[in-house]
Design a protein around this motif. Structure first.
Motif, mmCIF file in Angstrom:
data_model
loop_
_atom_site.group_PDB
_atom_site.id
_atom_site.type_symbol
_atom_site.label_atom_id
_atom_site.label_comp_id
_atom_site.label_asym_id
_atom_site.label_seq_id
_atom_site.Cartn_x
_atom_site.Cartn_y
_atom_site.Cartn_z
ATOM 1 N N SER A 41 17.895 -105.524 41.003
ATOM 2 C CA SER A 41 17.685 -106.400 39.846
ATOM 3 C C SER A 41 17.810 -107.876 40.214
ATOM 4 O O SER A 41 18.842 -108.322 40.730
ATOM 5 C CB SER A 41 18.708 -106.060 38.756
ATOM 6 N N LEU A 42 16.758 -108.652 39.912
ATOM 7 C CA LEU A 42 16.812 -110.097 40.137
ATOM 8 C C LEU A 42 17.715 -110.755 39.109
ATOM 9 O O LEU A 42 18.435 -111.708 39.423
ATOM 10 C CB LEU A 42 15.403 -110.704 40.055
ATOM 11 N N ALA A 43 17.687 -110.263 37.882
ATOM 12 C CA ALA A 43 18.558 -110.822 36.851
ATOM 13 C C ALA A 43 20.022 -110.662 37.248
ATOM 14 O O ALA A 43 20.840 -111.565 37.073
ATOM 15 C CB ALA A 43 18.303 -110.142 35.510
ATOM 16 N N LEU A 44 20.347 -109.502 37.822
ATOM 17 C CA LEU A 44 21.706 -109.261 38.287
ATOM 18 C C LEU A 44 22.029 -110.162 39.480
ATOM 19 O O LEU A 44 23.135 -110.680 39.603
ATOM 20 C CB LEU A 44 21.885 -107.792 38.667
ATOM 21 N N LEU A 45 21.037 -110.351 40.349
ATOM 22 C CA LEU A 45 21.230 -111.251 41.490
ATOM 23 C C LEU A 45 21.409 -112.687 41.004
ATOM 24 O O LEU A 45 22.204 -113.451 41.560
ATOM 25 C CB LEU A 45 20.023 -111.171 42.427
ATOM 26 N N SER A 46 20.666 -113.046 39.954
ATOM 27 C CA SER A 46 20.810 -114.374 39.363
ATOM 28 C C SER A 46 22.239 -114.568 38.845
ATOM 29 O O SER A 46 22.871 -115.609 39.071
ATOM 30 C CB SER A 46 19.819 -114.545 38.204
ATOM 31 N N ASP A 47 22.742 -113.548 38.178
ATOM 32 C CA ASP A 47 24.101 -113.615 37.670
ATOM 33 C C ASP A 47 25.104 -113.673 38.815
ATOM 34 O O ASP A 47 26.112 -114.385 38.754
ATOM 35 C CB ASP A 47 24.370 -112.403 36.773
ATOM 36 N N MET A 121 22.590 -101.436 36.767
ATOM 37 C CA MET A 121 22.472 -102.835 36.350
ATOM 38 C C MET A 121 23.276 -103.090 35.078
ATOM 39 O O MET A 121 23.985 -104.099 34.957
ATOM 40 C CB MET A 121 20.985 -103.139 36.113
ATOM 41 N N LEU A 122 23.203 -102.146 34.135
ATOM 42 C CA LEU A 122 23.910 -102.287 32.864
ATOM 43 C C LEU A 122 25.427 -102.236 33.060
ATOM 44 O O LEU A 122 26.175 -103.052 32.495
ATOM 45 C CB LEU A 122 23.473 -101.177 31.906
ATOM 46 N N LEU A 161 26.574 -116.134 29.462
ATOM 47 C CA LEU A 161 25.251 -115.967 28.858
ATOM 48 C C LEU A 161 24.346 -115.136 29.763
ATOM 49 O O LEU A 161 23.552 -114.315 29.298
ATOM 50 C CB LEU A 161 24.626 -117.347 28.621
ATOM 51 N N GLY A 162 24.490 -115.362 31.074
ATOM 52 C CA GLY A 162 23.692 -114.592 32.027
ATOM 53 C C GLY A 162 24.011 -113.111 31.948
ATOM 54 O O GLY A 162 23.104 -112.266 31.998
ATOM 55 N N SER A 163 25.284 -112.777 31.819
ATOM 56 C CA SER A 163 25.682 -111.373 31.727
ATOM 57 C C SER A 163 25.102 -110.720 30.481
ATOM 58 O O SER A 163 24.642 -109.571 30.521
ATOM 59 C CB SER A 163 27.214 -111.262 31.709
ATOM 60 N N ILE A 164 25.118 -111.462 29.367
ATOM 61 C CA ILE A 164 24.522 -110.936 28.129
ATOM 62 C C ILE A 164 23.031 -110.697 28.334
ATOM 63 O O ILE A 164 22.479 -109.667 27.908
ATOM 64 C CB ILE A 164 24.754 -111.915 26.962
ATOM 65 N N GLY A 165 22.370 -111.648 28.991
ATOM 66 C CA GLY A 165 20.938 -111.505 29.255
ATOM 67 C C GLY A 165 20.635 -110.295 30.127
ATOM 68 O O GLY A 165 19.662 -109.558 29.888
ATOM 69 N N VAL A 166 21.470 -110.079 31.144
ATOM 70 C CA VAL A 166 21.265 -108.934 32.035
ATOM 71 C C VAL A 166 21.483 -107.624 31.277
ATOM 72 O O VAL A 166 20.748 -106.643 31.487
ATOM 73 C CB VAL A 166 22.221 -109.021 33.247
ATOM 74 N N ILE A 167 22.459 -107.600 30.386
ATOM 75 C CA ILE A 167 22.704 -106.389 29.588
ATOM 76 C C ILE A 167 21.483 -106.064 28.727
ATOM 77 O O ILE A 167 21.028 -104.909 28.662
ATOM 78 C CB ILE A 167 23.951 -106.585 28.693
ATOM 79 N N VAL A 185 14.391 -112.635 32.016
ATOM 80 C CA VAL A 185 15.789 -112.958 31.725
ATOM 81 C C VAL A 185 16.361 -113.892 32.788
ATOM 82 O O VAL A 185 17.087 -114.844 32.478
ATOM 83 C CB VAL A 185 16.631 -111.671 31.627
ATOM 84 N N ALA A 186 16.024 -113.631 34.047
ATOM 85 C CA ALA A 186 16.498 -114.492 35.134
ATOM 86 C C ALA A 186 16.021 -115.934 34.931
ATOM 87 O O ALA A 186 16.783 -116.889 35.102
ATOM 88 C CB ALA A 186 16.013 -113.965 36.481
#
Length: 310
Positions: A41-47, A121-122, A161-167, A185-186
């Protein structure tokens, strides 16, 4: 209890909270990097990247507090307090660059999406949210008292906010299979962080450039000084900050020839600006009517405000 001692206790409290937040953030950042690698997950990597900047920001903030404790000397008469502002500026630049990198990666992923394990990821994102909320609670109150702590707080806040977005992304991907949501999301996280990072950088640069501190109106300071009995005019008024919460003022004040009690006027001005504008270090030069720059006489008085906060 002296003002300096009280200020030292506040800073000690800031350090303790920063240390606790650093332990939480660094520990979970490692777990999140592993989770991003496993899930793709890129969103997770972003976080995770923001978690890394959080850890760096917290570590730098702690180091800044330690250096700022060093006493003033003949080379640095205000001491090392401004190192805290250098740290906050560095944190802002670091987060700004990370946000730009995430935006670039999100753009690339839109054209080359990859498989994502939404369940893992979740789970990681939910745990990250818990860590962020704890850290935010630790740093929340102190963020209003120090730009250094504020920088660290903004890092953690953006991560929350990033964690909420990844969820949200993980749930959407799990039930729809839309992998592009991860990149969206990222990118949203990066765009959300940029303006707040710019605000922190602007505030830090204002201190470094010795601008008038936020919340202080120079015209109101001048009018307050003019309201003191015996004061005829004000010139060469300067107000700036050495670091967060440590405001300084220097000013030339013209008094009437009939005003012979200069010490009383100095005391009144110092007390007034300290109470109304939280200016704790004052350098005031008194000049009588008819005083000229090339005619330095006994009527020229100097007084260094006695209210120091170190």
């Amino acid at each position: 209890m002296s003002a300096g001692h009280s200020h030292g206790q506040v800073r000690a409290g800031h350090e303790k909270k920063l240390l606790m937040a650093l332990g939480l953030t660094t520990g979970f950042m490692i777990a999140e990097v592993i989770g991003a690698w496993i899930t793709g997950s890129l969103a997770l990597l972003s976080d995770a990247a923001h978690m890394f900047t959080d850890s760096a920001a917290l570590a730098i903030s702690l180091m800044a507090f330690q250096i700022a404790k060093r006493p003033a000397d003949r080379n640095r008469t205000f001491g090392y307090a401004r190192f805290e502002i250098l740290a906050s500026a560095f944190n802002a630049i670091l987060l700004f660059l990370v946000a730009l990198y995430i935006l670039y990666e999100a753009y690339q992923r839109l054209f080359n999406p990859s498989a994502i394990q939404s369940t893992g990821m979740l789970i990681v994102a939910v745990l990250g949210l818990v860590v962020n909320l704890i850290s935010m609670r630790l740093l929340g109150a102190a963020s209003g008292e120090s730009l250094n702590v504020k920088g660290a707080y903004l890092e953690v806040w953006s991560d929350m906010l990033g964690s909420i977005g990844v969820i949200v992304a993980a749930i959407v991907i799990r039930y729809t299979g839309w992998a592009w949501v991860d990149s969206l999301v990222a990118a949203a996280i990066g765009l959300w962080v940029l303006p707040r990072t710019w605000t922190l950088l602007r505030e830090s640069m204002n201190v470094l450039l010795e601008g008038v501190p936020n919340g202080i109106d120079l015209d109101k300071v001048e009018q307050a000084i003019l309201s003191v009995t015996g004061v005829q005019a004000v010139h060469d008024l300067h107000v700036w900050s050495v670091t967060s919460g440590k405001n300084v003022m220097s000013v030339h004040v013209v008094i009437s020839q009939s005003s012979m009690d200069g010490q009383s006027i100095l005391a009144s001005i110092t007390a007034l600006v300290t109470e109304q504008f939280e200016i704790g270090h004052c350098t005031i030069q008194l000049e009588h009517d008819g005083f000229h720059d090339d005619d330095h006489s006994a009527d020229d008085h100097h007084e260094d405000g006695h209210l120091h906060h170190s």
